[in-house]
Design a protein around this motif. Structure first.
Motif, PDB file in Angstrom:
ATOM      1  N   HIS A 189       2.386   1.774  -3.527  1.00 22.17           N
ATOM      2  CA  HIS A 189       1.290   2.007  -4.469  1.00 22.17           C
ATOM      3  C   HIS A 189       0.792   3.447  -4.337  1.00 22.17           C
ATOM      4  CE1 HIS A 189      -2.860   1.857  -5.985  1.00 22.17           C
ATOM      5  NE2 HIS A 189      -2.367   0.975  -6.834  1.00 22.17           N
ATOM      6  N   GLU A 190       0.664   3.908  -3.078  1.00 22.20           N
ATOM      7  CA  GLU A 190       0.195   5.273  -2.829  1.00 22.20           C
ATOM      8  C   GLU A 190       1.217   6.306  -3.322  1.00 22.20           C
ATOM      9  OE1 GLU A 190      -2.551   6.353  -2.174  1.00 22.20           O
ATOM     10  OE2 GLU A 190      -2.380   8.323  -1.248  1.00 22.20           O
ATOM     11  N   ALA A 191       2.497   6.054  -3.049  1.00 15.90           N
ATOM     12  CA  ALA A 191       3.543   6.985  -3.505  1.00 15.90           C
ATOM     13  C   ALA A 191       3.530   7.079  -5.030  1.00 15.90           C
ATOM     14  CB  ALA A 191       4.914   6.510  -3.017  1.00 15.90           C
ATOM     15  N   HIS A 192       3.376   5.932  -5.676  1.00 18.86           N
ATOM     16  CA  HIS A 192       3.351   5.899  -7.142  1.00 18.86           C
ATOM     17  C   HIS A 192       2.145   6.689  -7.669  1.00 18.86           C
ATOM     18  CE1 HIS A 192       2.778   3.958 -11.164  1.00 18.86           C
ATOM     19  NE2 HIS A 192       4.086   4.054 -11.169  1.00 18.86           N
ATOM     20  N   ARG A 193       0.994   6.504  -7.006  1.00 17.44           N
ATOM     21  CA  ARG A 193      -0.221   7.219  -7.424  1.00 17.44           C
ATOM     22  C   ARG A 193      -0.018   8.739  -7.298  1.00 17.44           C
ATOM     23  NH1 ARG A 193      -4.511   9.641  -5.515  1.00 17.44           N
ATOM     24  NH2 ARG A 193      -3.925   9.473  -3.330  1.00 17.44           N
ATOM     25  N   LEU A 194       0.528   9.171  -6.144  1.00 13.28           N
ATOM     26  CA  LEU A 194       0.745  10.605  -5.922  1.00 13.28           C
ATOM     27  C   LEU A 194       1.725  11.179  -6.950  1.00 13.28           C
ATOM     28  CD1 LEU A 194       0.874  10.562  -2.024  1.00 13.28           C
ATOM     29  CD2 LEU A 194      -0.842  11.744  -3.428  1.00 13.28           C
ATOM     30  N   GLU A 226       0.023  11.483 -10.285  1.00 13.18           N
ATOM     31  CA  GLU A 226      -0.957  12.582 -10.284  1.00 13.18           C
ATOM     32  C   GLU A 226      -0.276  13.942 -10.286  1.00 13.18           C
ATOM     33  OE1 GLU A 226      -3.598  12.191  -7.003  1.00 13.18           O
ATOM     34  OE2 GLU A 226      -4.829  10.691  -8.010  1.00 13.18           O
ATOM     35  N   ILE A 252       7.642  12.729   0.093  1.00 15.30           N
ATOM     36  CA  ILE A 252       6.928  11.623   0.740  1.00 15.30           C
ATOM     37  C   ILE A 252       7.956  10.838   1.554  1.00 15.30           C
ATOM     38  CG2 ILE A 252       5.661   9.459   0.377  1.00 15.30           C
ATOM     39  CD1 ILE A 252       4.715  10.521  -2.295  1.00 15.30           C
ATOM     40  N   PRO A 302       0.821  -1.226   0.000  1.00 19.97           N
ATOM     41  CA  PRO A 302       0.000   0.000   0.000  1.00 19.97           C
ATOM     42  C   PRO A 302       0.853   1.272   0.000  1.00 19.97           C
ATOM     43  CG  PRO A 302      -0.841  -1.570   1.604  1.00 19.97           C
ATOM     44  CD  PRO A 302       0.438  -2.154   1.078  1.00 19.97           C
ATOM     45  N   ALA A 303       1.989   1.247   0.701  1.00 26.78           N
ATOM     46  CA  ALA A 303       2.823   2.450   0.816  1.00 26.78           C
ATOM     47  C   ALA A 303       3.381   2.865  -0.545  1.00 26.78           C
ATOM     48  CB  ALA A 303       3.974   2.188   1.786  1.00 26.78           C
TER      49      ALA A 303
END
Ligand code: NAD
Length: 341
Positions: free
Chosen positions: A132-137, A140, A256, A129-130
């Motif tokens: 995946h979230e960094a990649h998403r941010l 974006e 991040i 999750p960590a």
């Protein structure tokens, strides 16, 4: 529709995670387990309900009813098995690193292409999750332009001295750095064009295992992003977790910080000290196997069942090995290495 049949080759510590994931998948028949150690093959087959076990991987790949195999043998024993399995028409999930040389990676990829089988490398941190979230941010644009990525993934001495029987044929770079390279390149969205690395030996050798102690590597990317990767096998066994993972991504607009090891979500303090429960990778929750370590294997199974392309291709595995080889060369020569593709 009949269930797809999956087999495991290499039923050691990590192979068992594959057995867990396949046996828990409702659309998979976990069919066979192979390990050089027959007792271990039998144990894992019985524990996870596979009807067959054996000691020769050729038996598994020649079995007509097997659709896909996981290769979870030691790093140096991936290539021959993966090529043989692909040539026999089996879809392939290979543990990281895909192989220890660029040539072997290319051979695995071309065998898979020729037979039209799926090939995935198990870089499971992409399901964390960590990250995946960094990649998403990052995608974006929340960080602006990524400028610097710091990634530290190290182990306590337990891993080279007690856990990994083949530590002398691996290193913190191959065992840990391969994950780091994959994530850093995935976050950066590109592969480095130049690397510089320093490695040291001595501490582990004195304790009876002739493997490098550490690698400290700098990666320069075409866009100007710089990454710093640290991997060592030197942390004391008394550390709160067997691994230490920290990541910092510095962009032009934001940063991040990630800590998936000592995140203190669940902190256990007992007579031996303080420990952090491993709740992200593979927790068993109300009898259901969850976590990113099994999620990547489930993803591969879903790709085979529903005829989709896995998110982590053989080419990713090839590029990670290419960078790891350049890091090794740089550390040996004591100078930067330009990566030619
Ligand atoms: N994805 C991850 O985070 C992660 C974590 C740990 C290990 N790994 C990778 O998984 C692989 C296995 O590591 P491990 O820690 O489970 O090692 P391990 O030593 O515990 O297990 C390897 C098993 O492979 C068997 N084996 C060796 N050669 C074989 C052959 N020719 N045919 C059949 N069986 C054979 C051994 O008997 C052993 O049981 C490695 O590539 C390692 O880098 C990945």
């Amino acid at each position: 529709m009949p269930k797809k049949r999956f087999a495991l080759i290499g039923a050691g510590l990590f192979g068992e995670i594959h057995a867990k994931a396949y046996s828990a998948h409702p659309e998979v028949e976990f069919a066979a387990v192979c390990d050089l150690d027959e007792a271990r093959a039998k144990e894992i087959a019985e524990r996870y309900g596979a009807a067959k076990h054996c000691t020769d991987w050729r038996e598994v790949v020649q079995e007509a009813g097997v659709d896909a195999v996981s290769v979870a043998t030691p790093d140096f024993a991936h290539a021959e098995i993966a090529i043989g399995a692909a040539e026999a028409g089996k879809h392939l999930l290979v543990e990281k690193p895909l192989a220890a040389t660029v040539r072997e990676c290319e051979q695995i990829i071309s065998a898979a292409k020729e037979q039209g089988v799926k090939l995935m490398v198990d870089f499971h941190n992409r399901w964390s999750p960590a990250f995946h979230e960094a990649h998403r941010l990052l995608r974006e644009g929340a960080l602006g332009t990524p400028r610097f990525v710091y990634f530290r993934l190290s182990n306590t001495t337990f891993v080279p001295l007690k856990m990994l029987s083949w530590a002398e044929r691996s290193s913190p770079l191959w065992f840990l750095g391969s994950h780091a390279i994959d994530i850093v390149c995935w976050l950066a969205g590109e592969y480095p064009e130049r690397v510089y690395s320093a490695a040291r030996r001595g501490v582990l050798k004195e304790r009876g295992v002739d493997a490098p102690d550490l690698y400290q590597s700098t990666l320069e990317f075409p866009s100007g992003t710089v990454a710093s990767i640290e991997n060592c096998w030197l942390l004391p066994e008394s550390a709160p977790s067997v691994f230490d993972l920290k990541c910092e991504i510095v962009g032009s607009e934001a940063t991040i910080n990630i800590d998936t090891s000592s995140n203190r979500t669940v902190e256990v303090v007992d007579a031996q000290g303080t420990h952090y429960a491993e709740i992200l990778g593979g927790p068993l929750i109300h009898g259901k196997q969850l976590g990113f370590m099994v999620e990547s294997i489930r993803h591969f199974a879903d790709c085979v069942i529903h005829d989709r392309e896995p998110l982590v291709s053989g080419e990713v595995g090839l590029e990670v090995t290419r960078v790891a080889c350049a890091i090794e060369e740089s550390a040996e020569r004591g100078e930067p290495v330009v990566i030619v593709r």
